[in-house]
Motif scaffolding. Structure first.
Motif, short mmCIF file in Angstrom:
data_model
loop_
_atom_site.label_atom_id
_atom_site.label_comp_id
_atom_site.label_asym_id
_atom_site.label_seq_id
_atom_site.Cartn_x
_atom_site.Cartn_y
_atom_site.Cartn_z
N GLN A 24 63.93 19.35 64.07
CA GLN A 24 63.04 20.13 63.21
C GLN A 24 63.24 21.62 63.42
O GLN A 24 63.25 22.11 64.53
CB GLN A 24 61.58 19.77 63.49
N ASP A 26 61.46 24.96 62.06
CA ASP A 26 60.34 25.50 61.30
C ASP A 26 60.76 26.61 60.35
O ASP A 26 60.26 26.71 59.22
CB ASP A 26 59.26 26.02 62.26
N GLU A 27 61.70 27.47 60.82
CA GLU A 27 62.12 28.59 59.97
C GLU A 27 62.88 28.10 58.74
O GLU A 27 62.79 28.68 57.65
CB GLU A 27 62.96 29.59 60.78
N PHE A 29 62.40 25.08 57.36
CA PHE A 29 61.40 24.41 56.52
C PHE A 29 60.61 25.42 55.68
O PHE A 29 60.28 25.16 54.52
CB PHE A 29 60.45 23.60 57.40
N LYS A 30 60.33 26.59 56.25
CA LYS A 30 59.60 27.62 55.50
C LYS A 30 60.41 28.10 54.31
O LYS A 30 59.89 28.26 53.20
CB LYS A 30 59.27 28.80 56.43
N ILE A 31 61.71 28.35 54.53
CA ILE A 31 62.58 28.77 53.42
C ILE A 31 62.64 27.69 52.35
O ILE A 31 62.58 27.96 51.15
CB ILE A 31 64.00 29.09 53.94
N GLN A 33 60.38 25.47 51.61
CA GLN A 33 59.12 25.44 50.86
C GLN A 33 58.99 26.63 49.91
O GLN A 33 58.37 26.52 48.85
CB GLN A 33 57.94 25.41 51.81
N ASP A 34 59.58 27.77 50.29
CA ASP A 34 59.53 28.95 49.42
C ASP A 34 60.22 28.70 48.08
O ASP A 34 59.84 29.29 47.06
CB ASP A 34 60.18 30.16 50.11
N GLY A 39 57.52 21.03 47.61
CA GLY A 39 57.64 21.04 49.06
C GLY A 39 58.36 19.83 49.63
O GLY A 39 58.47 19.68 50.84
#
Length: 299
Positions: A24, A26-27, A29-31, A33-34, A39
Motif C-alpha cells: 500500500q 498512500d501517496e 492512492f491519493k493521486i 483518487q484525485d 475512487g
C-alpha cells in the motif's frame, strides 16, 4: 493482522490482504483518487488526463493509455473496459514506463578509455555487514546486493580464522564471521552480472603471513584469469589502465609494501611486510634533516 483465522498461516484471501497491506502506497492512492471519479478505477479518459497533467505526455496519449492498461492492468474485466484499477496504476508507476529515469541512458555512454583514476567509482564500505557495525550479521549477501546494484569497489576485512582459514568480519566487535573463501566465491559469481567493468577488492588485511598465503591461494584458485596479478603488458606503466582495458578483471587494493619498481627487481621488504633496515634508516635521516632545517631557520 491478515491472519484472521488465527491459524498461524496465510491462506487465500488472507494472503491477498497481506500483500495489499505490504504494498500500500498512500501517496499513490491519493493521486489515484484525485483523478478517479468513483475512487475505484481510472476510466480511459481519466487515465489520459493523468498522463497529460502529471506525466506531461502530449502525443498520442489515448493510444498510450490503452497500451499501458493492456500491459499493467491485472484484471481482465478492467482491461476489456479500458479501465485501470489501483493495482494496475501502482504496477505502472513502479515500472520502467513510469520511471523518471531516461532508459536510453542505461547503457554506459561515457568514454571509458581514460585512466581508472579519472572516474568516480561506486564503492561500498564494510560490504559484508547486513546490520550495525557492533553486533550486526556478516553475510556474503552483502556482496551480492552491492554488486547487483552496480557497485564496483567492495571492502573485505580479513582476520586469522580457525584451522588456518581466513575470516571476514568487523574486527574487535561482536559482528558475526564468514569465511574469506565464501566471500570470494560470491564475488566471482556476481562481479560482472550488472557491469563488465572492473571490480576492486579493497582489502583491510589483518592476517598473519601464513593465512595471507592461504588468501593468495584462494584468490588465484577461485578468480583465475579474472584476477589482475601484474601489469597488462608486463612493463612498468606510466598511468593506470582504463576501465575499458580492465573489462572482466578483478583488482586487489591494499596497503602498499615497497614500490612498483621493487616488484620488478630486488624486494625492499622482508616477507613479514616490514621495511628493510636501509629504507628505515633513510626515513630516519630524512626526519633528522627536516629537524635540522627547522633549527637553522630559527637561528
Amino acid at each position: 493482522m491478515a491472519d484472521r483465522s488465527e491459524s498461524g498461516t496465510l491462506e487465500g484471501e488472507e494472503f491477498v490482504m497481506f500483500y495489499k497491506a505490504l504494498t500500500q502506497r498512500d501517496e499513490v492512492f491519493k493521486i489515484f483518487q484525485d483523478f478517479s471519479k468513483d475512487g475505484k478505477k481510472l476510466t480511459l479518459l481519466e487515465f489520459v488526463d493523468f498522463l497529460r497533467q502529471e506525466q506531461l505526455e502530449v502525443e498520442n496519449t489515448e493510444e498510450m493509455a490503452m497500451d499501458l492498461i493492456a500491459r499493467y492492468e491485472p484484471s481482465e474485466t478492467a482491461k476489456k473496459r479500458h479501465a485501470l484499477s489501483i493495482d494496475g496504476f501502482l504496477m505502472y508507476l513502479c515500472s520502467v514506463d513510469g520511471a523518471i529515469f531516461n532508459v536510453s541512458h542505461e547503457p554506459v555512454y561515457q568514454e571509458m578509455k581514460q585512466p581508472l583514476c579519472h572516474y568516480f567509482i561506486s564503492s561500498s564500505h564494510n560490504t559484508y555487514l547486513m546490520e550495525d557495525q557492533i553486533r550486526g550479521q556478516s553475510s556474503v549477501e552483502g556482496y551480492i546486493r552491492a554488486l547487483m546494484r552496480g557497485c564496483r569497489c567492495v571492502e573485505v576485512d580479513t582476520w586469522d580464522g580457525p584451522n588456518g582459514e581466513p575470516i571476514v568480519y568487523h574486527g574487535h566487535t561482536f559482528t558475526s564471521k564468514i569465511f574469506f573463501k565464501d566471500v570470494i566465491s560470491a564475488i566471482n559469481k556476481y562481479a560482472f552480472r550488472v557491469s563488465e567493468f572492473p571490480v576492486i577488492l579493497s582489502l583491510e588485511n589483518h592476517c598473519s603471513v601464513e593465512q595471507q598465503d592461504t588468501m593468495a591461494q584462494i584468490l588465484k584458485s577461485i578468480l583465475g584469469e579474472k584476477l589482475v596479478t601484474g601489469t597488462l603488458d608486463g612493463r612498468i606503466p606510466v598511468h593506470l589502465p582504463s576501465p575499458e582495458e580492465l573489462r572482466g578483471k578483478i583488482i586487489l587494493k591494499g596497503k602498499k609494501i615497497g614500490s612498483l619498481e621493487d616488484s620488478y627487481g630486488e624486494p625492499s621488504v622482508d616477507p613479514d611486510g616490514e621495511v628493510s633496515e636501509e629504507e628505515d634508516g633513510a626515513e630516519v635521516d630524512e626526519e633528522n634533516i627536516h629537524n635540522e632545517d627547522k633549527k637553522e631557520s630559527k637561528a
